[in-house]
Write a protein that holds these residues in place. Structure first.
Motif, PDB file in Angstrom:
ATOM      1  N   LEU A  85       0.815  -1.252  -0.004  1.00  0.00           N
ATOM      2  CA  LEU A  85       0.018  -0.088   0.119  1.00  0.00           C
ATOM      3  C   LEU A  85       0.839   1.460  -0.040  1.00  0.00           C
ATOM      4  O   LEU A  85       1.862   1.358   0.798  1.00  0.00           O
ATOM      5  N   GLU A  86       0.468   2.145  -0.956  1.00  0.00           N
ATOM      6  CA  GLU A  86       1.254   3.220  -0.899  1.00  0.00           C
ATOM      7  C   GLU A  86       0.438   4.663  -0.596  1.00  0.00           C
ATOM      8  O   GLU A  86      -0.725   4.776  -0.664  1.00  0.00           O
ATOM      9  N   MET A  87       0.951   5.349   0.261  1.00  0.00           N
ATOM     10  CA  MET A  87       0.365   6.761   0.692  1.00  0.00           C
ATOM     11  C   MET A  87       0.529   7.575  -0.497  1.00  0.00           C
ATOM     12  O   MET A  87       1.694   8.170  -0.925  1.00  0.00           O
ATOM     13  N   LEU A  88      -0.678   8.409  -0.746  1.00  0.00           N
ATOM     14  CA  LEU A  88      -0.462   9.301  -1.756  1.00  0.00           C
ATOM     15  C   LEU A  88      -0.816  10.761  -1.291  1.00  0.00           C
ATOM     16  O   LEU A  88       0.008  11.653  -1.460  1.00  0.00           O
ATOM     17  N   ASP A  89      -1.986  10.898  -0.710  1.00  0.00           N
ATOM     18  CA  ASP A  89      -2.138  12.393   0.000  1.00  0.00           C
ATOM     19  C   ASP A  89      -3.136  12.279   0.934  1.00  0.00           C
ATOM     20  O   ASP A  89      -3.455  11.281   1.314  1.00  0.00           O
ATOM     21  N   VAL A  90      -3.683  13.406   1.505  1.00  0.00           N
ATOM     22  CA  VAL A  90      -4.374  13.628   2.528  1.00  0.00           C
ATOM     23  C   VAL A  90      -5.766  12.482   2.480  1.00  0.00           C
ATOM     24  O   VAL A  90      -6.249  12.148   3.388  1.00  0.00           O
ATOM     25  N   ASP A  91      -6.299  12.759   1.061  1.00  0.00           N
ATOM     26  CA  ASP A  91      -7.452  12.017   0.734  1.00  0.00           C
ATOM     27  C   ASP A  91      -7.476  10.796  -0.183  1.00  0.00           C
ATOM     28  O   ASP A  91      -8.492  10.358  -0.609  1.00  0.00           O
ATOM     29  N   SER A  92      -6.208  10.100  -0.413  1.00  0.00           N
ATOM     30  CA  SER A  92      -6.120   9.063  -1.150  1.00  0.00           C
ATOM     31  C   SER A  92      -5.076   8.148  -1.033  1.00  0.00           C
ATOM     32  O   SER A  92      -3.814   8.685  -0.438  1.00  0.00           O
ATOM     33  N   LEU A  93      -5.103   6.924  -1.182  1.00  0.00           N
ATOM     34  CA  LEU A  93      -4.232   5.632  -0.978  1.00  0.00           C
ATOM     35  C   LEU A  93      -4.291   4.924  -2.063  1.00  0.00           C
ATOM     36  O   LEU A  93      -5.169   4.716  -3.014  1.00  0.00           O
ATOM     37  N   SER A  94      -3.275   4.167  -2.356  1.00  0.00           N
ATOM     38  CA  SER A  94      -3.159   3.259  -3.454  1.00  0.00           C
ATOM     39  C   SER A  94      -2.602   1.681  -3.065  1.00  0.00           C
ATOM     40  O   SER A  94      -1.716   1.631  -2.704  1.00  0.00           O
ATOM     41  N   LEU A  95      -3.514   0.928  -3.432  1.00  0.00           N
ATOM     42  CA  LEU A  95      -3.459  -0.445  -3.237  1.00  0.00           C
ATOM     43  C   LEU A  95      -2.422  -1.006  -4.495  1.00  0.00           C
ATOM     44  O   LEU A  95      -3.238  -1.252  -5.346  1.00  0.00           O
ATOM     45  N   THR A  96      -1.441  -1.117  -4.500  1.00  0.00           N
ATOM     46  CA  THR A  96      -0.329  -1.592  -5.633  1.00  0.00           C
ATOM     47  C   THR A  96      -0.741  -3.126  -5.674  1.00  0.00           C
ATOM     48  O   THR A  96      -0.539  -3.465  -6.920  1.00  0.00           O
ATOM     49  N   GLU A  97      -0.641  -3.670  -4.606  1.00  0.00           N
ATOM     50  CA  GLU A  97      -0.810  -5.003  -4.910  1.00  0.00           C
ATOM     51  C   GLU A  97      -1.560  -5.693  -3.629  1.00  0.00           C
ATOM     52  O   GLU A  97      -1.515  -5.276  -2.485  1.00  0.00           O
ATOM     53  N   GLY A  98      -2.242  -7.001  -3.688  1.00  0.00           N
ATOM     54  CA  GLY A  98      -2.634  -7.786  -2.719  1.00  0.00           C
ATOM     55  C   GLY A  98      -4.263  -7.173  -2.300  1.00  0.00           C
ATOM     56  O   GLY A  98      -5.037  -6.796  -3.091  1.00  0.00           O
ATOM     57  N   THR A  99      -4.528  -7.326  -0.956  1.00  0.00           N
ATOM     58  CA  THR A  99      -5.715  -7.082  -0.593  1.00  0.00           C
ATOM     59  C   THR A  99      -6.040  -6.170   0.789  1.00  0.00           C
ATOM     60  O   THR A  99      -4.833  -6.457   1.674  1.00  0.00           O
ATOM     61  N   ALA A 100      -6.933  -5.228   0.851  1.00  0.00           N
ATOM     62  CA  ALA A 100      -7.081  -4.637   1.954  1.00  0.00           C
ATOM     63  C   ALA A 100      -8.421  -4.234   2.328  1.00  0.00           C
ATOM     64  O   ALA A 100      -9.542  -4.092   1.406  1.00  0.00           O
ATOM     65  N   LEU A 101      -8.834  -4.442   3.567  1.00  0.00           N
ATOM     66  CA  LEU A 101     -10.451  -4.002   4.001  1.00  0.00           C
ATOM     67  C   LEU A 101     -10.160  -2.376   4.575  1.00  0.00           C
ATOM     68  O   LEU A 101      -9.475  -1.929   5.376  1.00  0.00           O
ATOM     69  N   PHE A 102     -11.072  -1.663   3.874  1.00  0.00           N
ATOM     70  CA  PHE A 102     -11.231  -0.384   3.838  1.00  0.00           C
ATOM     71  C   PHE A 102     -12.401   0.021   5.111  1.00  0.00           C
ATOM     72  O   PHE A 102     -13.546  -0.305   4.814  1.00  0.00           O
ATOM     73  N   ARG A 103     -12.145   0.921   6.027  1.00  0.00           N
ATOM     74  CA  ARG A 103     -13.586   1.280   6.794  1.00  0.00           C
ATOM     75  C   ARG A 103     -13.348   2.961   6.866  1.00  0.00           C
ATOM     76  O   ARG A 103     -12.443   3.537   7.374  1.00  0.00           O
ATOM     77  N   VAL A 104     -14.210   3.673   5.997  1.00  0.00           N
ATOM     78  CA  VAL A 104     -14.040   5.058   5.732  1.00  0.00           C
ATOM     79  C   VAL A 104     -15.193   5.784   6.620  1.00  0.00           C
ATOM     80  O   VAL A 104     -16.297   5.496   6.075  1.00  0.00           O
ATOM     81  N   THR A 105     -14.927   6.907   7.224  1.00  0.00           N
ATOM     82  CA  THR A 105     -15.910   7.653   8.057  1.00  0.00           C
ATOM     83  C   THR A 105     -16.447   8.557   7.043  1.00  0.00           C
ATOM     84  O   THR A 105     -15.716   9.191   6.378  1.00  0.00           O
ATOM     85  N   LYS A 106     -17.980   8.775   7.366  1.00  0.00           N
ATOM     86  CA  LYS A 106     -18.411   9.735   6.308  1.00  0.00           C
ATOM     87  C   LYS A 106     -18.160  10.986   6.721  1.00  0.00           C
ATOM     88  O   LYS A 106     -18.111  11.504   7.800  1.00  0.00           O
ATOM     89  N   ARG A 107     -17.718  11.947   5.462  1.00  0.00           N
ATOM     90  CA  ARG A 107     -17.278  13.308   5.980  1.00  0.00           C
ATOM     91  C   ARG A 107     -18.315  14.037   4.932  1.00  0.00           C
ATOM     92  O   ARG A 107     -18.203  13.852   3.739  1.00  0.00           O
TER      93      ARG A 107
END
Length: 249
Positions: A85-107
């Motif tokens: 996983l790569e950090m991009l900026d304050v509002d975005s991330l990049s899963l370059t390979e594999g699997t991730a479970l996200f829980r995002v708070t509504k804003r």
């Protein structure tokens, strides 16, 4: 003279790596072998003091039987084994390979973005799982809402699996038989094999899909004709979500 030049270069490089940057996320918890590769650094960091601040360009990598919990501006995520996983900026991330479970708070008025090499996922507040493999990407939505588009902007041939109520008896028999095929539930299964196992009908060419909760969107890899299949979340993904979700409780 050469020795002095090399020494100055080493000092400058060490100073550059030590400069603090604005952090958008933190590595909170790890299990197994987890590495951090900082932006501009040729070597991964190990034995990190947690929580560890993450900055733009930093990459978190897990190997077999390892996972990591990351807190970010939009919420939290669990990075599964064999993932990057790569950090991009304050509002975005990049899963370059594999699997991730996200829980995002509504804003209100803000959208969080999760990316893979193939797709862009716009999120307003939700829980979803993303798997990025070479031959296919999967986005499984458990609650909330997401919009899925391709990174390259191409339209996708959108297929939707039939609900059981709309199946003929022979189709239902075939569906029941397929549900017992173990390979159907393997996230690493090739897209073409997965498509063959789904009783799906072509609907339209679309630039994006508003995925509904309880559904899984499976997309073809970058080197194939753009296609996407909208189907109920399969059992292996539900099982993986339950396992990863224990770290978000």
């Amino acid at each position: 003279m050469l020795f002095v030049s090399l020494l100055l270069m080493l000092v400058y490089t060490s100073f550059a790596f030590a400069v603090e940057c604005e952090s958008y996320a933190s590595l909170i918890r790890t299990e197994g072998k987890v590495q951090l590769v900082a932006l501009g650094s040729p070597f991964p960091k190990r034995n990190l003091d947690l929580p560890y601040a993450l900055c733009s360009g930093d990459r978190v990598q897990t190997v077999a039987e390892a996972q990591a919990l990351i807190s970010h501006s939009g919420g939290e995520l669990v990075l599964a084994e064999n993932s990057s996983l790569e950090m991009l900026d304050v509002d975005s991330l990049s899963l370059t390979e594999g699997t991730a479970l996200f829980r995002v708070t509504k804003r209100e008025g803000q959208r969080f973005v999760a990316k893979t090499p193939l797709v862009v996922i716009g999120v307003k507040g939700t829980e979803f799982l993303v798997s990025s493999q070479s031959s296919r990407n999967d986005v499984a939505l458990f609650k909330g809402e997401v919009e899925v588009e391709r990174q390259d902007g191409q339209e996708m041939a959108y297929y939707e699996s039939k609900p059981v109520s709309a199946m003929s008896f022979s189709e239902y028999q075939a569906f029941q038989q397929q549900s017992f095929n173990e390979y159907k539930n393997n996230l690493e299964q090739a897209f073409s094999d997965y498509k063959e196992q789904q009783l799906a009908e072509f609907k339209a060419y679309v630039s994006g899909v508003d995925l509904q909760a309880g559904r899984q969107l499976t997309l073809s890899g970058e080197n194939e004709k753009p296609e996407a299949i909208d189907a109920p979340i399969n059992k292996s993904v539900e099982k993986l979500q339950q396992q990863l979700n224990s770290w978000l409780e």
